[in-house]
Motif scaffolding. Sequence first.
Motif, mmCIF file in Angstrom:
data_model
loop_
_atom_site.group_PDB
_atom_site.id
_atom_site.type_symbol
_atom_site.label_atom_id
_atom_site.label_comp_id
_atom_site.label_asym_id
_atom_site.label_seq_id
_atom_site.Cartn_x
_atom_site.Cartn_y
_atom_site.Cartn_z
ATOM 1 N N ASP A 249 -4.343 8.321 -11.177
ATOM 2 C CA ASP A 249 -4.777 7.951 -9.754
ATOM 3 C C ASP A 249 -4.434 8.938 -8.606
ATOM 4 O OD1 ASP A 249 -2.145 7.491 -10.012
ATOM 5 O OD2 ASP A 249 -2.045 5.321 -9.314
ATOM 6 N N LEU A 250 -3.704 9.903 -9.113
ATOM 7 C CA LEU A 250 -3.798 11.006 -7.978
ATOM 8 C C LEU A 250 -2.227 10.758 -7.532
ATOM 9 C CD1 LEU A 250 -6.977 11.719 -6.339
ATOM 10 C CD2 LEU A 250 -5.745 12.994 -8.050
ATOM 11 N N ILE A 251 -1.594 9.792 -7.813
ATOM 12 C CA ILE A 251 -0.320 9.467 -7.388
ATOM 13 C C ILE A 251 0.775 9.868 -8.238
ATOM 14 C CG2 ILE A 251 1.117 7.703 -5.931
ATOM 15 C CD1 ILE A 251 -1.772 7.496 -5.269
ATOM 16 N N PRO A 252 1.914 10.723 -7.726
ATOM 17 C CA PRO A 252 3.080 10.914 -8.682
ATOM 18 C C PRO A 252 4.077 9.906 -8.645
ATOM 19 C CG PRO A 252 2.959 12.344 -6.702
ATOM 20 C CD PRO A 252 2.070 11.230 -6.429
ATOM 21 N N LEU B 20 0.607 -1.121 0.072
ATOM 22 C CA LEU B 20 -0.169 0.086 -0.252
ATOM 23 C C LEU B 20 0.774 1.353 0.033
ATOM 24 C CD1 LEU B 20 -2.804 -1.075 2.434
ATOM 25 C CD2 LEU B 20 -3.066 -0.327 0.139
ATOM 26 N N ALA B 21 2.045 1.274 0.825
ATOM 27 C CA ALA B 21 3.043 2.455 0.918
ATOM 28 C C ALA B 21 3.337 2.681 -0.383
ATOM 29 C CB ALA B 21 3.960 2.141 1.709
ATOM 30 N N GLU B 22 3.789 1.547 -1.386
ATOM 31 C CA GLU B 22 4.388 1.902 -2.570
ATOM 32 C C GLU B 22 3.206 2.428 -3.522
ATOM 33 O OE1 GLU B 22 7.444 1.711 -3.554
ATOM 34 O OE2 GLU B 22 8.081 1.184 -1.438
ATOM 35 N N LYS B 23 1.969 2.030 -3.204
ATOM 36 C CA LYS B 23 0.902 2.237 -4.403
ATOM 37 C C LYS B 23 0.636 3.584 -4.061
ATOM 38 C CE LYS B 23 -2.225 -0.598 -6.577
ATOM 39 N NZ LYS B 23 -2.663 -1.956 -6.842
ATOM 40 N N TYR B 24 0.433 3.971 -3.045
ATOM 41 C CA TYR B 24 -0.203 5.387 -2.646
ATOM 42 C C TYR B 24 0.587 6.318 -2.001
ATOM 43 C CZ TYR B 24 -4.476 2.607 -3.524
ATOM 44 O OH TYR B 24 -5.311 1.865 -4.078
ATOM 45 N N ARG B 25 1.853 5.983 -1.786
ATOM 46 C CA ARG B 25 2.902 6.832 -1.581
ATOM 47 C C ARG B 25 2.642 7.607 -0.315
ATOM 48 N NH1 ARG B 25 6.286 10.510 -5.937
ATOM 49 N NH2 ARG B 25 6.949 11.331 -3.924
ATOM 50 N N CYS B 26 2.401 6.874 0.791
ATOM 51 C CA CYS B 26 1.886 7.465 2.006
ATOM 52 C C CYS B 26 2.514 6.762 3.046
ATOM 53 C CB CYS B 26 0.381 8.117 2.133
ATOM 54 S SG CYS B 26 -0.509 6.384 2.089
ATOM 55 N N PRO B 27 2.488 7.378 4.354
ATOM 56 C CA PRO B 27 2.951 6.448 5.470
ATOM 57 C C PRO B 27 1.662 5.272 5.639
ATOM 58 C CG PRO B 27 3.152 8.896 6.020
ATOM 59 C CD PRO B 27 2.351 8.812 4.594
ATOM 60 N N VAL B 28 2.313 4.194 5.788
ATOM 61 C CA VAL B 28 1.192 3.272 6.063
ATOM 62 C C VAL B 28 1.601 2.573 7.585
ATOM 63 C CG1 VAL B 28 0.110 0.982 5.701
ATOM 64 C CG2 VAL B 28 1.097 2.642 3.862
ATOM 65 N N MET B 29 0.494 2.615 8.499
ATOM 66 C CA MET B 29 0.791 2.262 9.766
ATOM 67 C C MET B 29 0.410 1.042 10.029
ATOM 68 S SD MET B 29 1.549 5.407 10.954
ATOM 69 C CE MET B 29 1.342 7.139 10.256
ATOM 70 N N ILE B 30 1.072 0.118 10.544
ATOM 71 C CA ILE B 30 0.588 -1.215 11.228
ATOM 72 C C ILE B 30 0.220 -0.812 12.548
ATOM 73 C CG2 ILE B 30 0.932 -3.462 11.384
ATOM 74 C CD1 ILE B 30 3.077 -3.194 9.353
ATOM 75 N N MET B 31 -0.880 -0.768 13.000
ATOM 76 C CA MET B 31 -1.469 -0.480 14.300
ATOM 77 C C MET B 31 -1.646 -1.771 15.105
ATOM 78 S SD MET B 31 -1.196 2.805 14.261
ATOM 79 C CE MET B 31 -1.989 3.229 15.952
ATOM 80 N N ALA B 32 -0.743 -2.372 15.517
ATOM 81 C CA ALA B 32 -0.576 -3.708 16.222
ATOM 82 C C ALA B 32 -1.101 -3.392 17.702
ATOM 83 C CB ALA B 32 0.439 -4.433 16.044
ATOM 84 N N ASP B 33 -1.056 -4.223 18.473
ATOM 85 C CA ASP B 33 -1.138 -4.005 20.125
ATOM 86 C C ASP B 33 -0.247 -5.179 20.749
ATOM 87 O OD1 ASP B 33 -2.854 -6.357 20.718
ATOM 88 O OD2 ASP B 33 -4.234 -4.827 19.476
ATOM 89 N N GLU C 6 4.542 -5.047 -4.289
ATOM 90 C CA GLU C 6 4.387 -4.022 -5.393
ATOM 91 C C GLU C 6 5.807 -3.263 -5.314
ATOM 92 O OE1 GLU C 6 1.383 -2.971 -6.332
ATOM 93 O OE2 GLU C 6 2.211 -1.180 -7.429
ATOM 94 N N PRO C 7 6.318 -3.399 -6.542
ATOM 95 C CA PRO C 7 7.729 -2.660 -6.798
ATOM 96 C C PRO C 7 7.486 -1.381 -6.918
ATOM 97 C CG PRO C 7 6.611 -3.531 -9.060
ATOM 98 C CD PRO C 7 5.742 -3.701 -8.023
ATOM 99 N N ARG C 8 8.651 -0.584 -6.577
ATOM 100 C CA ARG C 8 8.628 0.772 -6.532
ATOM 101 C C ARG C 8 8.686 1.398 -7.956
ATOM 102 N NH1 ARG C 8 11.606 4.240 -2.079
ATOM 103 N NH2 ARG C 8 9.979 2.960 -0.997
ATOM 104 N N ASN C 9 7.759 2.514 -8.007
ATOM 105 C CA ASN C 9 7.225 2.957 -9.370
ATOM 106 C C ASN C 9 8.312 4.194 -9.663
ATOM 107 O OD1 ASN C 9 6.281 3.675 -11.759
ATOM 108 N ND2 ASN C 9 4.422 4.436 -11.142
#
Lengths: 258, 399, 180, 413, 284
Positions: free
Chosen positions: D219-222, D165-178, D199-202
Motif C-alpha cells: 500500500d506504499l506505506i512503510p 488516518l494518520a496511523e494508516k497513511y503515516r502522514c500529517p493529518v490536519m483537522i481544519m476546523a474554524d 487504528e493501532p500503530r503498526n
Amino acid sequence: MSTFIETLANGIKESGINPQKISITSDIPFRPEDIKYLGVDYFHTNRGRAVAFGTGLKLTNPSLKVIPIIGDLITLGGNHLVHAGRRNMELTVICINSFIYREIAHKSAPETTTKFSAYSTFEEPFNIPHLANSCGAVYTARWTALHTDELAKSITEALQKNGLSVIEVLAPGLNYYQGIDKIESSLLNFYYENSEIKEGIEPRETEIRNDQKIIIGRFTTLERPTYLDTYNAQLTRVLGDKFIPYSGAVAEPKKEGE
Amino acid sequence: MKPPKDSLKTGTHQLSGSQACVEGAISAGCRFLGMYPIEPAIEISNYFLERAKTLDAVYVQMEDEISALAAVLGASWTGRRSMTVTSGPGLSLMMEHMGLGVMLETPCVIVDVQRVGPGHGIPTAPAQGDIFQSRWGSHGDYEIIGLAPSTVQEIFDFMIKAFNFSEHYRVPVVVLTDGYLVNLKSDVTIPRAEDIKLEPRRYYDGPQEKYLPFKRDEDLIPRLVDIGAGYKFHVTGLTHDERGYPIMNEECQEFNVHPLVRKIRNYAEKIVRFQELATEDAEIIVIAYGSSFSAAKQAQQKAREQGIKTGLLKLDTIWPFAENRVRELSRKAKAFVAVEMNYGQLVYEIQRCSQGNANTIFVTHGEKGVENSDDILNAIIQASRENSKKEGIIEYAPK
Amino acid sequence: MFEIRFAGYGGQGIIRSGIIVGKAASIYDNKFATMNQSFGPEARGGACSSQLVVAETKVLYPYVTKSDILVAMSQAGYDKFESELKENGILLYDEDLVKPKSDRVNTTFAIPATRFAEELGIKIVANVVMLGFFTAITDVVSPEAMKKAIPDSVPEKAIPLNLKAFEKGYTYGKNLKKPA
Amino acid sequence: MKADPKSVLTGVYYIDGDVAAGWGALAAGCKFIAGYPITPSTEAAEAFARVAPKAGAIFIQMEDELASIAAVLGAAWGGAKAMTITSGPGYSLMMETIGYGAMLETPFVLLNVQRGGPSTGVPTKTGQADMMQSRWGSHGDYEIIAISPDSPQEMFDYTIKAFNLAEKYRCPVMIMADECVGHMTEKVVIPAADEIEIEPRNFYKGSAEEYLPFKPGSDLIPQIAKAGDGLNLFISGLAHNEKGYPVKKDEPRGIYLKRLIDKIQKNKDKIIELKEEETENCEVVVVSYGISSRVAIKGIDMAREKGIKVGNLRLVTVWPFPDEKIRELANRVKAFVVPEINYGQIVFEIERCCDGKANVVLVPHGGAGVHNPQDICDAIELGAQKEKKSEGIIEFKTRLEKLVFEGNWSAKE
Amino acid sequence: METLTTRNTYHPMENLLRMDRLPHIWCPGCGIGIAVTTLAAALDKAQVDLNNVCIVSGIGCTGRVAGYVKLDSFHTTHGRAIPFATGIKLANPNLKVIVFSGDGDLLAIGGNHFIHAARRNIDMVVICVNNFIYAMTGGQVAPTTPLTAYATTSPYGCVEPPFNIPYIADSAGAVYVARWTALHVRRLATSIVEALHKTGFSLIEVISPCAQYYSRINRLGDGIDMMRFYHTNAEIRHGENTKNLDIPFQSNIICGKFVDRERPSYTERYNKWRTQIKGEDNEG
C-alpha cells in the motif's frame, strides 16, 4: 571514525547505559556509520529543533536517555534550550560551538574564515554555560574537542544526572564531524593551547574574551527535581487517587490479524 | 528615479547568479539585508556583506529566519529598501511574517534559492518545490508577486523588477531561483545609472495631520511615511481601518483584506510577464520557468527539428499566474507540456486554465541534471502522438 | 425556531445561562440547540452576551440574526441588542437593572431577578431566577428539562439553592398575568 | 482495535467544538499533546490538560509553536499518538516542521482552528483561509490529509478519524476546523469505548538487521518503529532511501520522494469522505466544507423554494481533493457554487477539475463571520440562469461587499 | 525637537495617548495602564524628541500598548517585537526604539530573540510587563507562572519553575537590568529614563497585577489587593546578584536596578568593523 564520535562513545560506555536506550537528536547530519558505531537511535531533526524534538521523545518514553547535539552556536534553537532548562527536562545537551571567535583566533590562526564564519566578525558570542545556568541547567561544562578524556567524563556525568545538562564543546566548522581539515585543526589546536581548566568556577566568570584564556572545565552540578518529578508530585498532591502517575505515552502496537 | 551612480558596477562582468542577485539588489537601491545562513543562499549574503563595506548598507545575520524577515519589515518602514535571502526551510519559517508583510503592506523582497524538499531534502540540489508555498504558505487570504529568473542576467534584471513591484504594489515580492542558477557564472551587463528606472517609494505628501496609513489611492494602494518623520502613525497585524486601528468585525475584515487581494488581482495583466517562442502555429506548447527554461528551449528546438510544431511559453512572473495567456493558448494548442523541477505544482494552474481544451502533460525535470532535456523532448513527442482529449494531468513517465 | 440573546455584564452568568438552556433543550427536550458567545477583549469588562438558537431540526446558521427573545440583565446589554430584537420579539429583563424603552409593551416582561436572588441569600443566582422566569414565559424549553440541566451545570453543594432560585423565577413568571 | 475505556468520557454532553476535539483526541488513544495558547484553539488544549492526568496522558505547554510541533514529532517517534493544536499564526510557524514530519512519514494530528487572517487578523472570529496553506505551506513536495468538521459532534468523531488516518497513511493529518465550529456549543454524544474503532500503530516487529525504516509495503506505506527498541534507527529529514540514509545530490531521488505524494494519491479512494445530497438531477451543485457547508444548506433550501434544482456536495476531507467527483459532476451540471470563508482557495481546485464544462461561482467572505445564506441563494440563482460558459471564476458580489465599498459603512470599533 | 510638554496641551498623558482610541481594552485592576502612564512620565523627564521615538509591541494584553501610544508605533506578530525593532534600529540608528510587551510574548515565543538581542547588545529599551500569565487568551500558564500556581492549561497547578527574567537578561549580555512592580511608578520612571540614555540592550521588568485571570484563578483578590501585596512584599535591593531574583508563588519580590554596565552595541561593532575594513582596503 571522527574523534568526537569516539569521545561520545567512550562517554556513553563509561555511563553504563545501554546504547539501545539512547537517542541522539541533532540538527547536525551525522554519518550512518557513526551512528551504527555508537549503537544508538538517531534523529536528524530540522534546524534548531533538536531539544524540542528530544523533549517529546523523552516525555513519551521516560526510560530513554536523550542527547540533543546542537550545532552552529545555539542560534535557531536558543529558546528551546533555555526553556528546557527552566523545566529541567531530562536531556543531555551537547552544544557544539563552532562560532569562530575571530578576534581571539586572529592572533594565531591565520586562516579562519570558513563558509559559515564570515558572519561572526562583529558579533559577540553567548557565554553558554552562564546562559544555561541562568535558566536552570543542573550540569554545565565546557571543553574543547581535543580534551577528549575530560569531555568523555563530562558526558558520562551528564548522562547520569537527572535534569538538563549542557556541555559546550568548542570545535570549529561543521566539517569537524566528517574529519578535521587543515584549517580547522589549526584552529582547534589554538583553542586547546589557549584554554585553561578552572573547575567549579562560577559560570558568570566563564565569558570567552579575546584578552584572556578560554576557561574550560566542569562549572556547576546541582540537584533539582526534573520536569516529570515535579509533574507527578504536583498532580498527586492535587488530584490524589484520580491521578494516574504519568509513566510514558507509548501507543499499543497492532496485534496480529488486526 | 535613478540609482546612485557610485553604487553601480556599470559594464559587463562575469558574475555568478549570487553576485548578480546582489548587484541587482544594490542597483535597485537595496541597503538592508537581514538573513540567516542557509545552503544554497549563503553566497548571496556573503557577497552582500562584501559589497556593504563600501556602501551605506546594513547587514545583519539574525538568529533565525523568523527574525530575519521581521527585521527586514522593520527596516523597510524606516525607508530603506530591504531584502532577505533564504532557501526552502527558511522560507517555511518566514511564512508568518510573509503574512505580516502583506497585512502591513510593507515593500520588501524575499529571495528564495530553492533546493530539494520537503524537510532538509537535498540542500545542494536545485529544485522548484516552493512555487505554491510562496503563494499560499501563510495563513489567511492575500496575494503576492513571484518572479522566476532563468538566466544570470535575468537574476540581475528581475531583482530590480522585484524592488519596483514591491514599492509600487506595497507587497512582499518573492524571487524564486535555485541552487543551480545562483552558482552559474555568466556575463552580466549592468546598465548605466541613467538607464535604470526605479520605482520611487509611494510617499504620502499631504498635510501631516490628515495622514491615514491605510487610505487607498484609486489603484487600491495606500501611501507610506517613514518612521521618525513625525507622523506618529500606528500599524498592526490585526484587521484594521484606514487609521491603522484594529477593528474586529466582518465589515472591517472585508474592508481591510479584500483590497489586499484585489490590488494584485485587478492589476494582474500589468504585472504578468512572460516570453514566447514560436507559439503562433504551435500544437504543443511547453511551459517552463526559472532554471528549467534552457532545457525546455533545447527540447522545443529539437522537437521543431523533428517536425513537431512546438512552441514555448516561459513565465517570468509565476504569481500572479499568466491565466489569460494560458487560456488563450489552450484554444489553439493540442497540449501543454509543463516542465517543473518538482512533482507537480504550477501544472495544476496550467491544467486549470487549459479549461479542458488542451491536454496537460507533466514532466518532472532536473533529476538527470538541469541541462538535460531528454525527458522534455520525449514528453513533447508523447503529447504530439496523443490525439484524444484526456482528463486530468497526464504524467510523463520516463522509459 | 427560536433565536435567543442573553445580555448582561461579566460575572452575571450570562454565558452559563445560554449553556443551561441549550443543554436543557438539546439533551433533555431532544431538540437542537446551538450556543455561541463572544470571546477575547470584547468579552471583558462591561458587556457580555451569549446567543442561542433552538430548533426542531439541526441548526444550520449558528448565529442570531434577528432575535425572538432578548434576555437583558444590564442596561448596556439592553441598549446594544434591543435593535436586534424582532418586532414582536419577547423582551425579558431585570427590572432593577434595565429601563427599557416603552414601545414594546405587549411582549415585555420584567422581573426583579437580582433582588430575588439577594433575598435567597446570594446574588449570583440572579441568572437562574431569570431562567425560571424565561421558562415560564417562553415556550423554548420545558421546566422539567431545565430542572435536569441546572444540576449538571452547578457545583453539587449549590444545587438546592439553584433549584430554589429557578422555582422562584418560574412561579413569578407563571403568576404574571399580563406584560409589564 | 477498540478504544481504551479509561480514555473515553462516554456520555451526552453540551460542549463546544474545541473541547470535543480535545476529548476526541483522548478517545483516539492520543497520550501526548504539546501546544501553545492561541485564540481560538486554546480551549481544546485546556480541555485535554484537564482530563489527561486522569487517563495517563500528558499535556505540555511548550514555549512556542515551533517547539510544540517538534515535540509532537519527537513523541510520535517515541511511540506515542500525538497531536498539536493551533490557529493561523501558529500554523504558519509550524510550516517547516510539518514538511519535515511529512518527510519522515510521521503519523501525527494537527488541529487548526482557523480564524480571520492574514497575519494577526481577527483572532476571535472565524475564517477558512488556511485551506491552501494546509496543502502547500511547507517547502518542497509532499501530501497531507485534511478534514473539515462542521459541528462539535464532528470535532469529536473526526478527531478520532484523523488519528486513524494518520496511523494508516503515516502522514500529517490536519483537522481544519474554524472558530465558529470550535467555539460553538452543541450536544455531543460520546459512545462507549467498545463502539470506537481505533487504528493501532503498526510497529515493526522483525529483526534489527532486516529493518528498513522507509521500505514501503504494497500500500506504499512503510512500517514504523520507535526509539529505544534496539533498531539503531537512522532517521533524517534529508532526502533518504529505504534505509533512511541520505541520497546524494546526483542520485535519482524521485522514487523516494514521489512516494510521499503517491501514497496519498493512490489511496485516495479509501481516504476521501464526501457527503452528497440530491446531486443526481441537479442543475447547480454547491460545494462547501466546514461551517460554510451548514450555512450553505440554508441558502440551498431558499433556492429550492424558488424551484431551482440544487445539489449539495460537502467535502469532509478537503485534501486529497476529489478530482474525479468534481469532474463527474461537471459533465452534468450548469454551475458549481462555492461558498468559502476566504477570497477563493478551494474554488481554484473546482475550476481546475471542471475542465471548462460548467460555470464556477465563488461566494467569497473575508472572515470574522459566516456567509449570509441569501447570498448563497442568489449565487445559486445566478449559476442556474447563466446559459453561457464564462471564462474563469465568476466572483459573486456579496451584500457585505456592497455594504462596505458601496454603502455608507464607516469603521467603528 | 518635540517632547511631551512642548506639545502644549493640558495633560502630558493626552500627548502620549491616542485619545481617539480610548477607552482601552485593559480590565479594571490591570497594571499595564500604570506602566504606560509611567512611560509617559519617563519620556517627559528624559527630554527625548518624540519624533525620534518608536515603540514596538508583540501580541498579548501588553502587546496592545503600541496601539494606544501616540508615537510611530508597531503592533507586530507574537514574540517578534524584538527582531522587528532590531530591523528598525539597525536601519536607522538615530531612532530611539522601545519594545513594550508582555512576559509570554518576550520570554516564551520570543525567548530566542530576547537572548540574542541582548547578546548582540542591540540598542533598545525593552519593557517587559510580567503578570505571570497569558491574559489575552484567557489565563494559560506562562514561563513566568510560579510553581504550583493555577492557570487554565495547568489546571492542577503549574509544574514548571518560572524564569528569573533579570538573570537571563544578565547572562545573555544586557547592559541595564531593573525590576519594579506596578506600584513603584516613580522608580520605574527613573529606570526608564536611565535606560533611554544607555546605549545597548536594556531590560526593565514590571511586575503587574492581572485581576481578571491570574488573581482570580489563584484567588488573590483584585488589583488593589495585589498592589497591597506588592506594598508589603516588594523589597528594594539595588545591585543584587541577578541569580537571587526568583519569584516563588506569593513571596518576596526583589526590586531594584541590578545591572548597569558598558558593552559596545551591535551598531558600534559593525561600524568599527567597516572602518577597519575600509582602512585595510585603502592600504591594499
